[in-house]
Design a protein around this motif. Structure first.
Motif, PDB file in Angstrom:
ATOM      1  N   GLY A  43       0.798  -1.221   0.000  1.00 31.38           N
ATOM      2  CA  GLY A  43       0.000   0.000   0.000  1.00 31.38           C
ATOM      3  C   GLY A  43       0.830   1.270   0.000  1.00 31.38           C
ATOM      4  O   GLY A  43       0.280   2.355  -0.136  1.00 31.38           O
ATOM      5  N   TYR A  44       2.132   1.174   0.158  1.00 30.87           N
ATOM      6  CA  TYR A  44       2.979   2.368   0.197  1.00 30.87           C
ATOM      7  C   TYR A  44       2.950   3.115  -1.128  1.00 30.87           C
ATOM      8  O   TYR A  44       2.834   4.337  -1.142  1.00 30.87           O
ATOM      9  CB  TYR A  44       4.412   1.979   0.558  1.00 30.87           C
ATOM     10  N   ASP A  45       3.040   2.379  -2.250  1.00 31.24           N
ATOM     11  CA  ASP A  45       3.008   3.026  -3.564  1.00 31.24           C
ATOM     12  C   ASP A  45       1.689   3.758  -3.778  1.00 31.24           C
ATOM     13  O   ASP A  45       1.668   4.867  -4.321  1.00 31.24           O
ATOM     14  CB  ASP A  45       3.227   2.005  -4.684  1.00 31.24           C
ATOM     15  N   ASP A  46       0.569   3.152  -3.354  1.00 26.72           N
ATOM     16  CA  ASP A  46      -0.728   3.802  -3.484  1.00 26.72           C
ATOM     17  C   ASP A  46      -0.786   5.072  -2.642  1.00 26.72           C
ATOM     18  O   ASP A  46      -1.342   6.088  -3.063  1.00 26.72           O
ATOM     19  CB  ASP A  46      -1.857   2.856  -3.057  1.00 26.72           C
ATOM     20  N   MET A  47      -0.205   5.020  -1.450  1.00 21.86           N
ATOM     21  CA  MET A  47      -0.209   6.183  -0.570  1.00 21.86           C
ATOM     22  C   MET A  47       0.617   7.322  -1.173  1.00 21.86           C
ATOM     23  O   MET A  47       0.198   8.479  -1.144  1.00 21.86           O
ATOM     24  CB  MET A  47       0.348   5.792   0.799  1.00 21.86           C
ATOM     25  N   ALA A  60       0.722  12.536  -3.974  1.00 24.68           N
ATOM     26  CA  ALA A  60       1.233  13.331  -5.096  1.00 24.68           C
ATOM     27  C   ALA A  60       0.122  13.881  -5.981  1.00 24.68           C
ATOM     28  O   ALA A  60       0.347  14.806  -6.752  1.00 24.68           O
ATOM     29  CB  ALA A  60       2.180  12.492  -5.933  1.00 24.68           C
ATOM     30  N   ARG A  61      -1.083  13.303  -5.876  1.00 23.32           N
ATOM     31  CA  ARG A  61      -2.198  13.755  -6.707  1.00 23.32           C
ATOM     32  C   ARG A  61      -2.589  15.185  -6.316  1.00 23.32           C
ATOM     33  O   ARG A  61      -2.774  15.487  -5.151  1.00 23.32           O
ATOM     34  CB  ARG A  61      -3.391  12.811  -6.531  1.00 23.32           C
ATOM     35  N   LEU A  62      -2.660  16.047  -7.301  1.00 24.93           N
ATOM     36  CA  LEU A  62      -2.963  17.452  -7.045  1.00 24.93           C
ATOM     37  C   LEU A  62      -4.467  17.698  -7.019  1.00 24.93           C
ATOM     38  O   LEU A  62      -5.223  17.101  -7.783  1.00 24.93           O
ATOM     39  CB  LEU A  62      -2.327  18.333  -8.122  1.00 24.93           C
TER      40      LEU A  62
END
Length: 176
Positions: free
Chosen positions: A65-69, A74-76
């Motif tokens: 789940g780290y990559d998803d977090m 990072a999503r603006l």
């Protein structure tokens, strides 16, 4: 008398073909019994593809789940714009015009830009929408659009837009 370490008795390392050929000759002597045998192929198991073989050595995700977090962080998102009193007055006059048109049986085509809050983090996004207005709901403060461009299609659910989130509105045509 001091004793010499054992490694000092060995010949010093010299770069070149002599040391390489010496190692190759030693390897041939040690593995002479198996060096010319054919590569083993299992009779009961299928040969593993190169892709699957490479996957064995790929790094695993130690933190699930780290990559998803990181992607979510990072999503603006946009911040909601505060309109001035004059801009709110202009939007309210256009909404009043749309309300009078729908009360008289017309269904105008309207273009709206409105703010959609993000469900996961602070902020949201501005999205333009164009559609045929079914009615204006003054109690819920919503513009209710038909689900499609056809006013006869009652099977498609309506689209509701919160008037408090509108930053731009324009009537495109009085009749669809």
């Amino acid at each position: 008398m001091t004793e010499k370490p054992k490694f000092a008795e060995q010949a010093p390392f010299t770069a070149g073909s002599d040391s390489h050929s010496l190692n190759t000759q030693n390897a041939k002597k040690v593995y002479a019994d198996i060096i010319d045998l054919p590569h083993h192929q299992s009779a009961t198991r299928p040969h593993m593809s190169l892709h699957d073989r490479a996957a064995q050595f790929a790094p695993f995700a130690a933190l699930s789940g780290y990559d998803d977090m990181v992607t979510e962080t990072a999503r603006l998102t946009d911040t909601e714009i505060e309109l001035s009193d004059s801009e709110i007055e202009i939007i309210n006059s256009v909404i009043a015009e749309i309300a009078s048109l729908t009360e008289n049986g017309a269904h105008p085509t309207v273009s709206v830009t409105h703010f959609i809050p993000d469900s996961h983090k602070h902020g949201g996004r501005y999205e333009p929408f164009t559609g045929v207005v079914k009615r204006v709901d003054p109690i819920k403060k919503q513009l209710i659009f038909y689900g499609s461009d056809s006013t006869e299609d009652k099977t498609v659910p309506t689209i509701d837009i919160d008037l408090a989130k509108v930053i731009h509105i324009a009537v495109i045509s009085d009749q669809p």
